[in-house]
Design a protein around this motif. Structure first.
Motif, PDB file in Angstrom:
ATOM      1  N   HIS A   1       2.210   6.568  10.215  1.00 52.47           N
ATOM      2  CA  HIS A   1       0.872   5.838  10.160  1.00 52.47           C
ATOM      3  C   HIS A   1       1.107   4.848   8.690  1.00 52.47           C
ATOM      4  O   HIS A   1       1.533   5.568   7.664  1.00 52.47           O
ATOM      5  CB  HIS A   1      -0.219   6.800   9.964  1.00 52.47           C
ATOM      6  N   PRO A   2       0.493   3.712   8.642  1.00 55.26           N
ATOM      7  CA  PRO A   2       0.542   3.146   7.537  1.00 55.26           C
ATOM      8  C   PRO A   2      -0.329   3.556   6.469  1.00 55.26           C
ATOM      9  O   PRO A   2      -1.255   4.017   6.726  1.00 55.26           O
ATOM     10  CB  PRO A   2       0.270   1.615   7.909  1.00 55.26           C
ATOM     11  N   THR A   3       0.145   3.326   5.141  1.00 56.55           N
ATOM     12  CA  THR A   3      -0.864   3.424   4.141  1.00 56.55           C
ATOM     13  C   THR A   3      -1.929   2.221   3.947  1.00 56.55           C
ATOM     14  O   THR A   3      -1.411   1.329   4.651  1.00 56.55           O
ATOM     15  CB  THR A   3       0.048   3.817   2.739  1.00 56.55           C
ATOM     16  N   LEU A   4      -2.815   2.339   3.225  1.00 56.12           N
ATOM     17  CA  LEU A   4      -3.578   1.145   3.016  1.00 56.12           C
ATOM     18  C   LEU A   4      -2.925   0.094   2.196  1.00 56.12           C
ATOM     19  O   LEU A   4      -3.068  -0.936   2.654  1.00 56.12           O
ATOM     20  CB  LEU A   4      -4.817   1.725   2.109  1.00 56.12           C
ATOM     21  N   ALA A   5      -1.943   0.414   1.488  1.00 58.01           N
ATOM     22  CA  ALA A   5      -1.051  -0.537   0.736  1.00 58.01           C
ATOM     23  C   ALA A   5      -0.045  -1.276   1.817  1.00 58.01           C
ATOM     24  O   ALA A   5      -0.021  -2.619   1.687  1.00 58.01           O
ATOM     25  CB  ALA A   5      -0.185   0.011  -0.239  1.00 58.01           C
ATOM     26  N   GLN A   6       0.183  -0.563   2.782  1.00 52.06           N
ATOM     27  CA  GLN A   6       1.107  -1.109   3.687  1.00 52.06           C
ATOM     28  C   GLN A   6       0.106  -2.175   4.722  1.00 52.06           C
ATOM     29  O   GLN A   6       0.880  -3.137   5.239  1.00 52.06           O
ATOM     30  CB  GLN A   6       1.853  -0.102   4.606  1.00 52.06           C
ATOM     31  N   VAL A   7      -1.075  -1.595   5.163  1.00 49.68           N
ATOM     32  CA  VAL A   7      -1.958  -2.458   6.025  1.00 49.68           C
ATOM     33  C   VAL A   7      -2.307  -3.742   4.929  1.00 49.68           C
ATOM     34  O   VAL A   7      -2.173  -4.892   5.544  1.00 49.68           O
ATOM     35  CB  VAL A   7      -3.195  -1.767   6.134  1.00 49.68           C
TER      36      VAL A   7
ATOM     37  N   ARG B   1      -5.489   7.216   2.892  1.00 45.27           N
ATOM     38  CA  ARG B   1      -4.067   7.188   2.195  1.00 45.27           C
ATOM     39  C   ARG B   1      -4.107   5.928   1.785  1.00 45.27           C
ATOM     40  O   ARG B   1      -3.735   5.057   2.094  1.00 45.27           O
ATOM     41  CB  ARG B   1      -3.218   7.402   3.382  1.00 45.27           C
ATOM     42  N   ASP B   2      -4.130   5.794   0.335  1.00 46.35           N
ATOM     43  CA  ASP B   2      -4.308   4.759  -0.309  1.00 46.35           C
ATOM     44  C   ASP B   2      -2.847   4.272  -0.996  1.00 46.35           C
ATOM     45  O   ASP B   2      -2.694   3.664  -1.980  1.00 46.35           O
ATOM     46  CB  ASP B   2      -5.219   4.619  -1.394  1.00 46.35           C
ATOM     47  N   GLY B   3      -1.661   5.056  -0.767  1.00 47.85           N
ATOM     48  CA  GLY B   3      -0.376   4.669  -1.267  1.00 47.85           C
ATOM     49  C   GLY B   3       0.351   3.516  -0.788  1.00 47.85           C
ATOM     50  O   GLY B   3       0.239   2.622  -0.294  1.00 47.85           O
TER      51      GLY B   3
END
Length: 96
Positions: A56-62, A94-96
C-alpha cells in the motif's frame, strides 16, 4: 514464490498476466484478494497459491504520484484530504 510490487503506482501490475503452478493464468482482477494493513495479497482463484503482493502506498507516495499527474493518486489524495478535513485527529494514516 509471490511477486512483490513495492510501488503501488507502478504501471501495469494490475493487468500483467501471471501463471500459477496449478495451471491457472490471469491477472490480478481474476485473483482472490486479501487486504492487510500494509499490503494486499492476490492469490490464485483455483488453488489459493499466493501470486502477488502489492504494498500500500504511504501518504508521501500518494502525494508524489499525484504531483506527477497519476490519475488514481490524484483521486486518492482528494479522498484523504477530505477525510482529514472532516476527521483531523483520526485521518493521519501512514504518513511516511
Amino acid at each position: 514464490m509471490a511477486e512483490l510490487v513495492p510501488d503501488y503506482f507502478s504501471a501495469g501490475w494490475r493487468t500483467r498476466a501471471l501463471a500459477c503452478p496449478c495451471g491457472w493464468e490471469g491477472d490480478s482482477r481474476g485473483m482472490a484478494m486479501e487486504l492487510h494493513d500494509q499490503v494486499t495479497d492476490y492469490a490464485c482463484p483455483q488453488c489459493g497459491n499466493l501470486l502477488l503482493i502489492v504494498t500500500h502506498p504511504t501518504l508521501a507516495q500518494v502525494r508524489q504520484a499525484a504531483a506527477e499527474g497519476q490519475a488514481e493518486a490524484i483521486e486518492q489524495l482528494a479522498i484523504v484530504e477530505e477525510a482529514r478535513r472532516h476527521f483531523p485527529s483520526g485521518a493521519e494514516g501512514r504518513d511516511g
